[in-house]
Design an enzyme around this catalytic site. Structure first.
Site, mmCIF file in Angstrom:
data_model
loop_
_atom_site.group_PDB
_atom_site.id
_atom_site.type_symbol
_atom_site.label_atom_id
_atom_site.label_comp_id
_atom_site.label_asym_id
_atom_site.label_seq_id
_atom_site.Cartn_x
_atom_site.Cartn_y
_atom_site.Cartn_z
ATOM 1 N N ASN A 96 -3.936 10.923 -1.760
ATOM 2 C CA ASN A 96 -4.760 9.769 -1.413
ATOM 3 C C ASN A 96 -6.215 10.013 -1.808
ATOM 4 O OD1 ASN A 96 -6.593 8.219 0.684
ATOM 5 N ND2 ASN A 96 -4.649 7.124 0.506
ATOM 6 N N SER A 97 -6.863 8.972 -2.309
ATOM 7 C CA SER A 97 -8.224 9.101 -2.858
ATOM 8 C C SER A 97 -9.240 9.559 -1.823
ATOM 9 C CB SER A 97 -8.665 7.757 -3.426
ATOM 10 O OG SER A 97 -7.755 7.332 -4.393
ATOM 11 N N HIS B 3 -12.284 1.776 -7.691
ATOM 12 C CA HIS B 3 -12.237 2.301 -6.326
ATOM 13 C C HIS B 3 -13.461 3.166 -6.056
ATOM 14 C CE1 HIS B 3 -10.432 2.712 -2.576
ATOM 15 N NE2 HIS B 3 -9.560 3.696 -2.778
ATOM 16 N N SER C 127 0.814 -1.220 0.000
ATOM 17 C CA SER C 127 0.000 0.000 0.000
ATOM 18 C C SER C 127 0.845 1.267 0.000
ATOM 19 C CB SER C 127 -0.880 -0.019 1.258
ATOM 20 O OG SER C 127 -1.292 1.292 1.586
ATOM 21 N N GLY C 128 0.515 2.190 -0.917
ATOM 22 C CA GLY C 128 1.228 3.472 -0.940
ATOM 23 C C GLY C 128 0.970 4.264 0.324
ATOM 24 N N LEU C 129 -0.283 4.220 0.788
ATOM 25 C CA LEU C 129 -0.618 4.941 2.022
ATOM 26 C C LEU C 129 0.194 4.388 3.195
ATOM 27 C CD1 LEU C 129 -2.334 6.784 3.845
ATOM 28 C CD2 LEU C 129 -4.055 4.966 3.910
ATOM 29 N N ASP D 236 0.945 10.622 1.781
ATOM 30 C CA ASP D 236 0.681 9.785 0.609
ATOM 31 C C ASP D 236 0.592 10.682 -0.626
ATOM 32 O OD1 ASP D 236 0.052 7.633 -0.971
ATOM 33 O OD2 ASP D 236 -1.990 7.371 -0.212
ATOM 34 N N GLU E 299 -2.685 4.064 -11.095
ATOM 35 C CA GLU E 299 -3.992 4.732 -11.072
ATOM 36 C C GLU E 299 -3.999 5.919 -12.032
ATOM 37 O OE1 GLU E 299 -3.439 5.238 -6.824
ATOM 38 O OE2 GLU E 299 -3.652 7.421 -7.008
ATOM 39 N N ASP F 123 0.938 3.959 -7.343
ATOM 40 C CA ASP F 123 0.373 5.304 -7.542
ATOM 41 C C ASP F 123 0.162 5.575 -9.037
ATOM 42 O OD1 ASP F 123 0.371 5.594 -4.819
ATOM 43 O OD2 ASP F 123 2.250 6.699 -4.734
ATOM 44 N N ASP G 244 1.267 -0.973 -4.896
ATOM 45 C CA ASP G 244 0.434 0.185 -5.213
ATOM 46 C C ASP G 244 1.399 1.226 -5.778
ATOM 47 O OD1 ASP G 244 -0.977 2.519 -5.184
ATOM 48 O OD2 ASP G 244 -1.358 2.515 -3.025
ATOM 49 N N ARG H 109 -5.997 1.092 -12.232
ATOM 50 C CA ARG H 109 -6.960 1.559 -11.218
ATOM 51 C C ARG H 109 -7.749 2.743 -11.759
ATOM 52 N NH1 ARG H 109 -5.193 2.916 -5.059
ATOM 53 N NH2 ARG H 109 -6.417 4.821 -4.737
ATOM 54 N N LYS I 114 0.410 12.365 -6.795
ATOM 55 C CA LYS I 114 -0.991 12.070 -6.462
ATOM 56 C C LYS I 114 -1.291 12.452 -5.014
ATOM 57 C CE LYS I 114 -1.722 8.990 -3.994
ATOM 58 N NZ LYS I 114 -1.932 7.546 -4.080
HETATM 59 C C1 SPV Z 1 -3.416 2.494 -0.613
HETATM 60 O O1 SPV Z 1 -3.541 1.573 0.166
HETATM 61 O O2 SPV Z 1 -2.472 3.284 -0.610
HETATM 62 C C2 SPV Z 1 -4.462 2.750 -1.619
HETATM 63 C C3 SPV Z 1 -5.812 2.405 -1.300
HETATM 64 O O3 SPV Z 1 -4.148 3.288 -2.632
HETATM 65 S S1 SPV Z 1 -6.545 3.834 -0.739
HETATM 66 O O4 SPV Z 1 -5.776 4.343 0.339
HETATM 67 O O5 SPV Z 1 -7.858 3.434 -0.398
HETATM 68 O O6 SPV Z 1 -6.558 4.792 -1.842
HETATM 69 MG MG MG Z 2 -2.423 4.220 -2.619
#
Ligand code: SPV
Ligand code: MG
Length: 571
Positions: free
Chosen positions: A128-129, A196, A52-54, A64, A120, A93, A91, A165, A126
């Site tokens: 975070n979504s 997502h 996970s990027g986060l 992130d 994505e 990004d 992930d 993504r 980027k």
């Molecule tokens: C992550 O886990 O970094 C993701 C999922 O990209 S989210 O945080 O839901 O965007």
């Molecule tokens: Mg991410």
């Protein structure tokens, strides 16, 4: 019993990830953010890891927003791949740049054993979504298709997967746009689509899945719609569910609670039972494998272990051993055992096991492992040795605990190549006193002119054999209480020890009985003669003299200080 054939599990990580994506079963991926969490994910039973990027940026303490560079992310992934043999889907990004950055990323990920990457359709850098998603600009669809194609064209492992993504629902561009983009990415070569959503209900994901109608594997991240029963995803034909950030969040709340508690209580007692034991950390790091490798590859490590017999109070020493065993008697300012331990350490023998018994609680355990012969009051030396059989492997010196000796004696002993070797003092041959044991009869006397000739042990006087025939002959010296067993001798030592253990009188047997049993079993025990240069502490007189001997062994500076202290005390 399940009659079904076990499912075929491909060996390469990328093939396993691909199989998860295309299989008809609902599969799950768990977030990990470093080597330790990657291992924990594997142990929990998951088949794959979401890098996970986060979570990876959070464990670095940054946002992130691509604040960690892509190479820092890839270095971190290498630790994860080393710690766990699971496939990792990174992930990635936005791919950290344009098509060219994606190409390089794919090649580097393959080199580090990463099974796939998810990119994505947003813009670099980027966000975070879940942070103000509507405000985030999406990538141009065609440009993003170019990235996917470039990534697919640059992979050298056919199973490496690229997951595309779609962020259209996050950015509020609507279902039609989401489907349009997903189809374009599929045609560009994406191995799966991650759709997502940030809604707390799964409605738009389920609608997307219906419209998508199985055109390719669908991956979802139900962080926000977490209350949806998993069965709903299964029925919707979802390929893979990503539990995207739950380990970094679990670690965060555990760390916050523990830090707060320790800070406010200023003690560790309230947290010890609720956190992982240090040994659990060692286990997760695979510390045992390191120890085994050390034995295999590190010559100094395999050179050294010792078992020290220190269970007795000491006959004739009752007056000074009320509150401690003999080995803890102070000799020239430090306990007898410490002299011995220091001598072992000086020879690189660092793995030292001491078998305590009488007042074992008073033994200073610094730098040693203590095992206790609980039956010490009713048993002898071999019963104590038997408490340490787990330690009898590799090259091992077995030693009485009450010895002082010049360092060359131990050095020569551990350098002996013989499976068994002992040190015999040829200056002590007066066996008149039948109560004194450990006299040694050898294949030849100590002919110092023939230094280097092989001499073997024939018998050592034991508490068990006062009437032995050999005892009428003058001994060649006295065994000082040091036996070196090379790795090759260990199985034979163990075999003889277990034979003796089967005897009814095992509890009374001493070390000479073991030496004699080895000789009777046909083993050759090499003798290294010395002439003095050691002391055993067997009575008050020995104890008094040991101080002088120890002073003579101490380094010059310490020697002067100790002598000063002694003369000061005498005034
Ligand atoms: C992550 O886990 O970094 C993701 C999922 O990209 S989210 O945080 O839901 O965007
Ligand atoms: Mg991410």
């Amino acid at each position: 019993m399940n009659a079904r054939e076990p499912a075929f599990v491909p060996t390469s990580r990328s093939a396993r990830l691909r199989q998860m994506l295309v299989s008809n079963e609902l599969e799950f991926m768990m977030e990990a953010h470093n080597g330790l969490s990657a291992r924990i994910v594997r142990e929990a039973g998951f088949k794959a890891i979401w890098g996970s990027g986060l979570a990876i940026s959070a464990q670095f303490g940054v946002r992130d927003n691509n604040e960690a560079s892509w190479t820092q992310v890839v270095d971190n992934l290498e630790f994860m791949a080393d710690a766990s043999d699971l496939p990792i889907l990174l992930d990635g990004d936005t791919g950290y740049g344009n098509f060219n950055n994606v190409r390089r990323l794919v090649r580097k990920l393959e080199q580090r054993g990463i099974a796939g990457v998810c990119i994505e359709d947003k813009q670099f850098p980027k966000t975070n979504s879940f942070i103000n998603g509507e405000a985030q600009p999406l990538a141009d669809m065609d440009e993003f298709c170019g990235k996917i194609k470039a990534g697919k064209d640059s992979q050298s492992d056919e199973n490496f997967s690229i997951v595309a993504r779609v962020e259209a629902l996050i950015a509020g561009w609507g279902m039609d746009e989401a489907l349009r983009r997903a189809e374009a990415y599929r045609q560009a070569g994406a191995d799966a689509i991650l759709i997502h959503s940030k809604l707390s209900r799964p409605d738009e994901i389920l609608e997307f899945a219906r419209e998508w109608a199985g055109r390719g594997p669908l991956v979802i991240v139900p962080t926000k719609y977490y209350s949806t029963p998993t069965e709903v995803f299964r029925e919707a034909g979802i390929s893979t569910v990503i539990w995207a950030n739950h380990l970094i969040r679990a670690a965060t709340s555990a760390m916050q609670a523990v830090a707060k508690e320790i800070h406010s209580s200023e003690t560790l007692v309230n947290v010890e039972d609720s956190i992982a034991a240090v040994n659990e950390i060692f286990r997760l790091q695979d510390a045992d494998e390191y120890s085994e490798a050390e034995d295999r590859y590190l010559s100094s490590a395999s050179a050294g272990s010792a078992v020290v017999l220190a269970a007795s109070r000491g006959k004739g020493l009752e007056a000074v051993t009320e509150d401690r065993p003999k080995v803890m008697l102070p000799i020239a300012g430090k306990p007898l055992l410490r002299w011995l331990v220091d001598a072992f350490k000086k020879q690189g023998v660092n793995d030292i096991t001491v078998v305590g018994g009488y007042r074992a609680d008073a033994i200073d355990t610094a730098g040693i492992k203590l095992v206790v012969n609980e039956q010490h009051a009713q048993t002898g030396e071999l019963a104590s040795l038997a408490c340490a059989t787990g330690k009898l492997s590799g090259d091992t010196v077995i030693s009485y605990g009450d010895l002082l000796f010049r360092s060359y004696i131990l050095r020569d002993l551990v350098e002996s190549e013989a499976a068994f070797s002992v040190v015999v003092d040829s200056s002590l041959t007066d066996a008149e006193n039948a109560s004194v044991r450990d006299f040694a009869w050898c294949s030849a006397g100590d002919d110092r002119g023939l230094f280097g000739n092989k001499v073997t042990l024939r018998h050592v006087s034991s508490g068990q054999d006062a009437s032995s025939a050999i005892a009428s002959q003058t001994p060649h010296g006295r065994w000082v209480g040091l036996l070196n067993v090379r790795e090759a001798g260990q199985p034979r030592l163990q075999a003889v020890l277990s034979q003796l253990q089967a005897r009814a009188d095992f509890a009374t047997l001493d070390m000479p009985a073991l030496l004699n049993a080895l000789i009777e079993a046909g083993e050759s025990i090499e003798v290294q003669y010395v002439h003095g240069h050691w002391r055993g502490v067997n009575d008050l007189e020995d104890f008094r003299r040991a101080g002088d001997f120890a002073h003579a062994q101490a380094p010059f500076a310490a020697n002067v200080a100790a002598t000063d202290a002694a003369s000061g005390a005498a005034q």
